[in-house]
Design a protein around this motif. Structure first.
Motif, PDB file in Angstrom:
ATOM      1  N   HIS A 182      21.523  26.855 -50.346  1.00  0.00           N
ATOM      2  CA  HIS A 182      21.796  28.254 -51.047  1.00  0.00           C
ATOM      3  C   HIS A 182      21.068  29.430 -50.071  1.00  0.00           C
ATOM      4  O   HIS A 182      21.388  30.503 -50.407  1.00  0.00           O
ATOM      5  CB  HIS A 182      21.110  28.264 -52.484  1.00  0.00           C
ATOM      6  N   LEU A 183      20.300  29.031 -49.092  1.00  0.00           N
ATOM      7  CA  LEU A 183      19.642  29.937 -48.239  1.00  0.00           C
ATOM      8  C   LEU A 183      20.381  29.898 -46.785  1.00  0.00           C
ATOM      9  O   LEU A 183      19.781  30.510 -45.969  1.00  0.00           O
ATOM     10  CB  LEU A 183      18.305  29.769 -48.022  1.00  0.00           C
ATOM     11  N   VAL A 184      21.511  29.350 -46.815  1.00  0.00           N
ATOM     12  CA  VAL A 184      22.126  29.248 -45.532  1.00  0.00           C
ATOM     13  C   VAL A 184      23.773  29.863 -45.704  1.00  0.00           C
ATOM     14  O   VAL A 184      24.289  29.315 -46.415  1.00  0.00           O
ATOM     15  CB  VAL A 184      22.299  27.886 -44.913  1.00  0.00           C
ATOM     16  N   GLN A 185      24.282  30.898 -44.973  1.00  0.00           N
ATOM     17  CA  GLN A 185      25.637  31.230 -44.775  1.00  0.00           C
ATOM     18  C   GLN A 185      25.564  31.786 -43.639  1.00  0.00           C
ATOM     19  O   GLN A 185      25.327  32.958 -43.263  1.00  0.00           O
ATOM     20  CB  GLN A 185      25.857  32.171 -45.918  1.00  0.00           C
ATOM     21  N   ASP A 186      26.713  31.134 -42.799  1.00  0.00           N
ATOM     22  CA  ASP A 186      27.184  31.841 -41.535  1.00  0.00           C
ATOM     23  C   ASP A 186      27.948  33.172 -41.925  1.00  0.00           C
ATOM     24  O   ASP A 186      28.515  33.277 -42.601  1.00  0.00           O
ATOM     25  CB  ASP A 186      28.396  30.672 -40.991  1.00  0.00           C
ATOM     26  N   ILE A 187      27.552  34.139 -40.882  1.00  0.00           N
ATOM     27  CA  ILE A 187      28.449  35.470 -41.296  1.00  0.00           C
ATOM     28  C   ILE A 187      29.063  35.630 -39.612  1.00  0.00           C
ATOM     29  O   ILE A 187      28.707  36.345 -39.082  1.00  0.00           O
ATOM     30  CB  ILE A 187      27.513  36.654 -41.692  1.00  0.00           C
ATOM     31  N   ASP A 188      30.457  35.228 -39.748  1.00  0.00           N
ATOM     32  CA  ASP A 188      31.057  35.378 -38.477  1.00  0.00           C
ATOM     33  C   ASP A 188      32.467  36.096 -38.887  1.00  0.00           C
ATOM     34  O   ASP A 188      33.190  36.500 -37.980  1.00  0.00           O
ATOM     35  CB  ASP A 188      31.355  33.986 -37.754  1.00  0.00           C
ATOM     36  N   THR A 189      32.941  36.284 -40.108  1.00  0.00           N
ATOM     37  CA  THR A 189      34.139  36.644 -40.334  1.00  0.00           C
ATOM     38  C   THR A 189      33.993  37.600 -41.685  1.00  0.00           C
ATOM     39  O   THR A 189      32.998  37.419 -42.476  1.00  0.00           O
ATOM     40  CB  THR A 189      35.274  35.747 -40.775  1.00  0.00           C
ATOM     41  N   PRO A 190      35.009  38.612 -41.945  1.00  0.00           N
ATOM     42  CA  PRO A 190      34.759  39.175 -43.078  1.00  0.00           C
ATOM     43  C   PRO A 190      34.865  38.624 -44.425  1.00  0.00           C
ATOM     44  O   PRO A 190      34.115  39.015 -45.433  1.00  0.00           O
ATOM     45  CB  PRO A 190      36.107  39.993 -43.211  1.00  0.00           C
ATOM     46  N   GLU A 191      35.432  37.369 -44.385  1.00  0.00           N
ATOM     47  CA  GLU A 191      35.269  36.343 -45.806  1.00  0.00           C
ATOM     48  C   GLU A 191      33.916  35.879 -45.880  1.00  0.00           C
ATOM     49  O   GLU A 191      33.285  35.825 -46.780  1.00  0.00           O
ATOM     50  CB  GLU A 191      36.175  35.226 -45.613  1.00  0.00           C
ATOM     51  N   ASP A 192      33.223  35.628 -44.750  1.00  0.00           N
ATOM     52  CA  ASP A 192      31.811  34.834 -44.425  1.00  0.00           C
ATOM     53  C   ASP A 192      30.742  36.163 -45.131  1.00  0.00           C
ATOM     54  O   ASP A 192      29.911  35.946 -45.975  1.00  0.00           O
ATOM     55  CB  ASP A 192      31.414  34.624 -43.213  1.00  0.00           C
ATOM     56  N   TRP A 193      31.266  37.380 -44.760  1.00  0.00           N
ATOM     57  CA  TRP A 193      30.371  38.609 -45.056  1.00  0.00           C
ATOM     58  C   TRP A 193      30.502  38.836 -46.627  1.00  0.00           C
ATOM     59  O   TRP A 193      29.390  38.953 -47.405  1.00  0.00           O
ATOM     60  CB  TRP A 193      30.843  39.733 -44.597  1.00  0.00           C
ATOM     61  N   TYR A 194      31.416  38.544 -47.187  1.00  0.00           N
ATOM     62  CA  TYR A 194      31.711  38.723 -48.948  1.00  0.00           C
ATOM     63  C   TYR A 194      30.963  37.568 -49.488  1.00  0.00           C
ATOM     64  O   TYR A 194      30.333  37.961 -50.474  1.00  0.00           O
ATOM     65  CB  TYR A 194      33.282  38.794 -49.195  1.00  0.00           C
TER      66      TYR A 194
END
Length: 235
Positions: A205-217
């Motif tokens: 729950h403390l990990v999220q790749d942010i590489d695309t607009p969907e990732d960002w959302y």
């Protein structure tokens, strides 16, 4: 001396101006700077960027931008290791000899100071190791992955597709948050993901790749839930 290096070039394409874009009220890079500061570990927190706007934001949040990243290290194909090594060499030439360096991604709003501390502690305690880096587990067994082909799906690992989840070994992936290293090992040919490295396991729950607009959302939704949980726990 311990140095943090935060690579943050200005030319993100899939999410324009990603590193300086506002995320839950702050520029995205601010979260990495704040976590590095909160850890109390670093003599210098350096942002390596080719972008004046990012440089100004970094300084406003307490990081140093003692140089602008050269053009040959600011393209789409230059890796984090090259950027980190460039910063290490600059520090050695202009400030002094750092014993440890930690590359911290600018796109890590979930980064927690305690895991930075845990990574350094593990590296100090295991003198035969060169690196310590963040990982997290896959939410589903990778051995039961499916590959799409001509409109249908095929097992990536046919011998495992019918096995129960509990009978398959857990797999992990790079969490994309931090990479501690002994300075001399960063500058060597040693691989981080190897017998020289120590994986520091983070909760999913403390990990999220942010590489695309969907990732960002998705990351914004996760962050809102995380903050709400923190507020509930503090009452």
């Amino acid at each position: 001396m311990k140095v943090a290096v935060i690579p943050a070039r200005g030319g993100s394409k899939r999410i324009p101006k990603k590193n300086s874009k506002e995320f839950a009220g702050l520029p995205l890079i601010a979260y990495s700077i704040e976590a590095a500061k909160k850890s109390g570990l670093f003599d210098h927190i350096i942002v390596s960027t080719d972008d004046t706007a990012i440089a100004n934001i970094a300084k406003a949040y307490g990081a140093q931008v003692p140089f602008m990243r050269p053009e040959n290290l600011s393209d789409d194909i230059t890796g984090t290791r090259d950027v980190t090594n460039h910063a290490i060499e600059w520090v050695k030439q202009h400030i002094g000899e750092p014993a440890f360096c930690c590359a911290i991604y600018a796109t890590a709003p979930f980064l927690q100071a305690e895991y930075l501390q845990q990574g350094l502690q593990a590296l100090v305690e295991q003198s035969d190791k060169s690196f310590a880096y963040s990982v997290t587990s896959f939410a589903f067994p990778i051995q039961r992955a499916l590959l799409m082909k001509d409109g249908y799906a095929l097992p990536a690992f046919e011998k495992d597709i019918a096995k129960r989840s509990q009978d398959l070994p857990e797999a992990y992936h790079d969490a994309g948050q931090f990479y501690w290293g002994r300075t001399e090992d960063y500058l060597s040919s040693k691989a981080i993901f190897s017998e020289y490295g120590i994986p520091i396991i983070l909760p999913r729950h403390l990990v999220q790749d942010i590489d695309t607009p969907e990732d960002w959302y998705r990351a914004e939704l996760m962050y809102q839930a995380y903050i709400a949980r923190q507020q509930d726990n503090s009452r």
